[in-house]
Design a protein around this motif. Structure first.
Motif, PDB file in Angstrom:
ATOM      1  N   GLU B  11       0.819  -1.207   0.000  1.00  0.00           N
ATOM      2  CA  GLU B  11       0.000   0.000   0.000  1.00  0.00           C
ATOM      3  C   GLU B  11       0.856   1.261   0.000  1.00  0.00           C
ATOM      4  O   GLU B  11       0.608   2.200  -0.767  1.00  0.00           O
ATOM      5  N   GLU B  18      -2.251  -5.215  -0.767  1.00  0.00           N
ATOM      6  CA  GLU B  18      -2.293  -6.554  -1.383  1.00  0.00           C
ATOM      7  C   GLU B  18      -3.698  -7.111  -1.218  1.00  0.00           C
ATOM      8  O   GLU B  18      -4.321  -6.996  -0.156  1.00  0.00           O
ATOM      9  N   ILE B  19      -4.176  -7.700  -2.292  1.00  0.00           N
ATOM     10  CA  ILE B  19      -5.521  -8.264  -2.291  1.00  0.00           C
ATOM     11  C   ILE B  19      -5.346  -9.765  -2.414  1.00  0.00           C
ATOM     12  O   ILE B  19      -4.422 -10.250  -3.077  1.00  0.00           O
ATOM     13  N   VAL B  44      -9.969  -6.264   4.368  1.00  0.00           N
ATOM     14  CA  VAL B  44      -9.629  -7.495   3.653  1.00  0.00           C
ATOM     15  C   VAL B  44     -10.490  -7.614   2.394  1.00  0.00           C
ATOM     16  O   VAL B  44     -11.687  -7.350   2.449  1.00  0.00           O
ATOM     17  N   PHE B  45      -9.860  -8.006   1.302  1.00  0.00           N
ATOM     18  CA  PHE B  45     -10.618  -8.259   0.067  1.00  0.00           C
ATOM     19  C   PHE B  45     -10.102  -9.561  -0.546  1.00  0.00           C
ATOM     20  O   PHE B  45      -8.914  -9.678  -0.843  1.00  0.00           O
ATOM     21  N   THR B  47     -10.677 -12.270  -3.685  1.00  0.00           N
ATOM     22  CA  THR B  47     -11.330 -12.534  -4.973  1.00  0.00           C
ATOM     23  C   THR B  47     -11.343 -14.033  -5.249  1.00  0.00           C
ATOM     24  O   THR B  47     -10.668 -14.796  -4.576  1.00  0.00           O
ATOM     25  N   SER B  72     -16.597 -12.602  -4.470  1.00  0.00           N
ATOM     26  CA  SER B  72     -15.603 -11.840  -3.709  1.00  0.00           C
ATOM     27  C   SER B  72     -16.107 -11.552  -2.301  1.00  0.00           C
ATOM     28  O   SER B  72     -17.311 -11.471  -2.062  1.00  0.00           O
ATOM     29  N   ILE B  74     -15.524  -9.012   1.121  1.00  0.00           N
ATOM     30  CA  ILE B  74     -14.947  -7.786   1.675  1.00  0.00           C
ATOM     31  C   ILE B  74     -15.181  -7.787   3.181  1.00  0.00           C
ATOM     32  O   ILE B  74     -16.285  -8.076   3.638  1.00  0.00           O
ATOM     33  N   THR B 106     -14.066  -4.523  -6.766  1.00  0.00           N
ATOM     34  CA  THR B 106     -12.688  -4.126  -6.505  1.00  0.00           C
ATOM     35  C   THR B 106     -12.596  -2.621  -6.373  1.00  0.00           C
ATOM     36  O   THR B 106     -11.942  -2.093  -5.460  1.00  0.00           O
ATOM     37  N   PHE B 109     -13.983  -1.549  -3.068  1.00  0.00           N
ATOM     38  CA  PHE B 109     -13.014  -1.788  -1.996  1.00  0.00           C
ATOM     39  C   PHE B 109     -11.947  -0.697  -1.971  1.00  0.00           C
ATOM     40  O   PHE B 109     -11.456  -0.310  -0.913  1.00  0.00           O
ATOM     41  N   LEU B 110     -11.585  -0.191  -3.145  1.00  0.00           N
ATOM     42  CA  LEU B 110     -10.556   0.842  -3.239  1.00  0.00           C
ATOM     43  C   LEU B 110     -11.130   2.244  -3.023  1.00  0.00           C
ATOM     44  O   LEU B 110     -10.399   3.236  -3.068  1.00  0.00           O
ATOM     45  N   PHE B 202     -10.907  -7.882 -11.855  1.00  0.00           N
ATOM     46  CA  PHE B 202     -10.038  -7.372 -10.793  1.00  0.00           C
ATOM     47  C   PHE B 202      -8.876  -6.565 -11.373  1.00  0.00           C
ATOM     48  O   PHE B 202      -8.618  -5.424 -10.964  1.00  0.00           O
TER      49      PHE B 202
END
Lengths: 221, 221, 221, 221, 221, 221, 221, 221
Positions: B11, B18-19, B44-45, B47, B72, B74, B106, B109-110, B202
């Motif tokens: 990050e 990191e996913i 946490v994510f 996929t 997925s 989350i 995704t 999540f971002l 993703f």
């Protein structure tokens, strides 16, 4: 009668003019296209122009600029249109030059600065590490590699910029033709890489243009 | 003893954490990873998490959010991190939904907004034409298509934004598996398209993130 | 002794004569075939005839008609057999000309009118839209495209006529050889397209002939 | 809110309505589409509908007509629209039935007559010879074959009609998946064959429709 | 010093001598091999010998017999060894000649009679029907075809003899290289066909030799 | 009404009856075919019959003979037709058994003796050397192998008989599906091998039948 | 009667015993092989043994050692044979575990130490850098990776040991099946890498054994 | 200015210097690299150097050593660095010479002895058996083969040394390009073979170097 229906609206629609794909076109067709563009006061850029055809075109337009490595021809005054943004052209070795140079020429035609970061092959990873500051100062990274195409994966894990990976048709055996590099780039563990066709330096440059246009908001021509 | 060496520096290095790729990991491994991340106050994510494994994870973390279409999961409070930028998710038909939704999740999540522009298949081109204004208001276009994968070519000729094309493994006969769509997108006549792996919603989202980060300069976490 | 067993019954059986595939045949074999056909008062049409062989044949039959782009040779008086029906030859760009011209020459040999609708690439979709009336006035559409082969999909969603799609071996990287265009056409979302082999302008013309023969009921020769 | 943007203009544009591809759509999506179509007084045809989903749809619309072999569902009164023209469905053996039946069902939905000419495999060529009169009485021939896909070549050398060849994914070893049959049909020595995707009985029927529409000039709906 | 370890025991072990594969061998190597064989009073047969190398070998051995179509060179007195058995060489067209001739030359070297049955392409099936008696009088059928490779299937359904199918690298588009013909022959519905490598007329002849040796019990040399 | 057009003339034409390919046929179709054959006093042989369908057929014809490994069903009295000739079934390992057994069953149905020579993998070449006398006493060798498919090459260099190589779909990674073994057999350095489709024990047996028929001149049935 | 011809001489010939490939063998065959080996006082190692078959074997030999991840079964006392040498098992992520563990189990069976160096994916290259000392202390490196398979390239540029690269069938889209990783490893720019089949942890371990045997000169058993 | 970033640290890091891949580099680039290396008192080794470029380099450095078969150029005094260890170069036939010689030249440059064991094709297995003592006296075996690539499998079942298999692009039809040999080697039943890219004699030599370095512990330069 004119047998070419050129897409003159592209520049106003998309910000970049139609660029001429030289392969499979005859010298006559190319000259006719050039003439039409010049009548409309447009610059001309031809890609994939082999030296034989180029020689004939150069003899008609002696002040055009043909480059043998990238096999591209530019005609017109590029000094008028300078655009913001900076692209790094990262590559593994000198065999990738013809692709990197096609990208560089395309960017030059579009008025955008690029600089080359060469000899970063992953088999000697310290060389890439030494060049990281150069990458950091760029908006977009175009990363070209042949053989196993691993360079974009490593760069993709280190840099935060948009990365456009270009597989190169350099190598022999199962590397021949660039398919291995292409597949490796598409399946990279480094998140957010995007990929263009094999040897497509031109397409990578246009991809970078779209991104830079988003950031800098180039004025519509 | 811990057998996972998670990349916690990603990050700060790249702007996105990191996913977790769920496929091929056991529930135990996934739970251990989740625990580690939560200890460090990270969201946490996961996929590619199939429903069977998801059921076990949900039973441990009942307030997590599992989505069946995108497969997925989350976990965490996403409200804190909202980022500028808007992504359009363009697709040919409802069979592409699982890919589009992976991209949407995704991006969510971002912390990035996306909206779906569906049913634009090129066999009824007027439908796409009607949606052009929606595309125009977006920073980045993610365009997904299965079968012959022609949609990004048409969009690529109309829009000026960065376009990330996603081939989808929908179709039968020579379309099966998505290889035809992939190849069509890589060889598109529309200049400046870039492409990700088959079904890789993703990766397309991360590609968009890199571009938006360039434009908006997201603060480093 | 004669080592060629020509299918002289084809015309009465199917309405079109046997046409000579020039590739892999020696000049001697070709001259012998021509002689046999002319003895029976038949016109001769040879496809895939490269210029070297053509030069030798032309020197024997100076009033034959060899065309370099389509690499085809016609001998005989075509004015006697004019047939109803009209075929549009639609293509993306000038690089597809050699295929379009093979179709045009084949139709000419069969006594059928065709007209070319060029430069309709999907990356500038407005150009195709401008040409729709031309398509409407045709019985059958032959649509050729290289690279990603998307043009037949778009045409197939707009036109109601029978459409024969011809993939063209134009392009580089994963487009090389025409396989990508072929697969894209076979998996088109536009219903009712049919497809012929890569670069097979000849076959597309014969496919059109069968359809026109059904509609107009050409008299048996 | 409605998430489906159905192409209701297709019938007036092309003469045939949009047909629903069942694969990859959920039962909910399918029911919603059916409802929309029925509100507009249109008949419904769903292809590639597996028995599990069909069971749920049949329980909602008990007077619809689901066929297991072709995996297709028809809802509506087909008696009102009968169209001229006759299609022969020629096949090598009973393993090709699921493809032949998909074509037959599609033609039925479009109001067109078809008849099956089965067990004509080239390994017993006399059987095909015995059936030639049946072929002669048809407007269009759809010829399906798996394994080496040779049947269209032989039929193509005997018949004068338009022929649409359909490769079938029947066979094992290098025949598995139908790619061998597809390639054999595309490279047939019989002139003027056209080809559709593997197992695409639906597309062959639509191809035949376009041809019959040209001949008979079906009134616009 | 001698760098070649020739398999001189092959003839006593298998009934046929080692035959020299000319491709990839230098003229020097070939001359050395010829010398060694001639010292041992053996005849010499070289396949895949291109005209340039052949010219040099012929200048050293002017009474050898080089054939351009089959690209093979025979040196020695073949009159001494005549063997029983008869092989039919069936082919679709004159483009297959180079393969048929390689088989014929190999059989000639081995002392076996062959005869050619040409122009039997399945697109004019009556021509094959007319030649069936010729096939009936042969022990073994070698059937060569390029393009879709359908001829062995049809012959295989009519004849009772052993059939060795040879795919030929004639054709363009998806036929190029002979892979389609190979796959079609391997998946033939006609039972009991066996197949050799693309363009392998030599191997087909040796396969026939093994069969004839079984039937006629050639005396061991 | 009967929808099966069985090739009853095959036995008189070719010496072996039509054999039923079970895959893709329904139990109903198979029962109808059996009934027809039995009415004509013919024995029945069905290949590729999976256990589920077999169970239903066995319940109708309890005195038939179903074999699970070869997945084949025989009905009828085989004692009446014994034919001369002997076939060796050579294989690398016990994983090839299902193919070897299909060949053995087919030969049994045709009245021909076979014997198995197993565990001759080239990684322990002495085992093959020990079995050479067994091979010598056979008319025809059927040699099956998966993985790298090298066994036929070694046998082909040692034996003088006709050899039919059968690639087997045993192995993982790049061996999966049998394509590697197939290609290795087609390109064998051992002269005169012929090859059948992957897993095609049936076809190998029919190939052997044609050869034995040539040698022994089986009386026409 | 015994239908297995086991290669009992392998250990004295090559230093390692024959190991049993479990796939495609029935439980009966496996039990018979085990019995034979145990009669000769040999340890037994079965690879690719799926859990269902393993359960039956374990119930006969309850003191054997079955491992689910590597799908392998060991029977015998391994404490007697300890050999010098140390192998590092390097991998990108936890999804490669099944391959790494097959290698570890094989080495264990052969009496050789191994240790795992996990989570070294090139997208976070610092993690590999931290582990270099662990690699330095090993004789041989086995490096496994799926997706784009770039890890061996990077390790290969840093380490001086023999490196055996193992592609892993982990990934989706064009990574599915491991072919991309295989090709990337074969075309690596890092000199002196060698490669084994996809997922072949067993083969990598045997390759390492051959190397260690060369260095340490294991006593012949 | 210097545009080459050579990896001068490789020798101290890995024991062997960076070697120059000649393909795709211009004569100018090669001369510049040579100059740089010579300034640092390093020997130079260029692989894949075609004769045209070599001629120009030889004219600049007349005392360098260019070899046409292996297409490699060595400059420097090799007598100073002799290293322990012995490599056998095993091959099927004289067509594999260019690959074997590239390996031999690479080993020579590295100071290691090799010897060639030629003409061991598996179609005459006795020839290999006669050469086994020669193999036994070597540390490492490099085994090259084209066509079906079976030689490493047989050698791998007989020898105990480390074996590096090299597929060779010799052969026609499905052998063309060496892919069949590659796949056969990767799927060999002989345990512990490792494989390099097609025609990669250079890589095989480096693989052998790593192994010998492990055994003999070459002093660091």
């Amino acid at each position: 009668m004119n047998d070419v229906d050129f897409d003159f609206q592209r520049e106003s629609r998309q910000g970049f003019p139609e660029i001429v794909f030289g392969e499979g076109k005859s010298v006559d067709q190319l000259l006719r296209i050039a003439e039409e563009l010049l009548e409309k006061q447009q610059n001309v850029f031809v890609t994939r122009l082999d030296p034989d055809k180029a020689a004939k075109i150069v003899s008609t337009y002696p002040d055009g600029d043909y480059d043998e490595v990238s096999r591209s021809w530019i005609y017109g005054d590029l000094s008028k249109r300078k655009r913001e943004g900076r692209v790094a052209l990262v590559s593994a070795g000198s065999s990738d030059r013809f692709v990197i140079d096609e990208a560089a020429r395309t960017l030059k035609f579009l008025g955008i600065d690029s600089h080359s970061v060469q000899d970063c092959g992953v088999a000697g990873i310290h060389r890439l590490m030494n060049r990281l500051p150069e990458l950091d100062s760029s908006d977009v990274l175009i990363v070209a590699a042949g053989f196993e195409g691993a360079l974009p994966s490593v760069v993709g894990g280190l840099a935060r910029q948009p990365i456009i990976a270009v597989p190169v048709s350099v190598g022999y055996g199962v590397a021949a033709g660039g398919e291995t590099a292409l597949r490796a780039m598409l399946t990279s563990c480094a998140a957010g890489l995007t990929v263009v066709n094999i040897d497509n330096g031109f397409g990578a440059a246009l991809g970078a243009f779209r991104i830079l246009n988003l950031k800098y908001g180039y004025p519509k021509s």
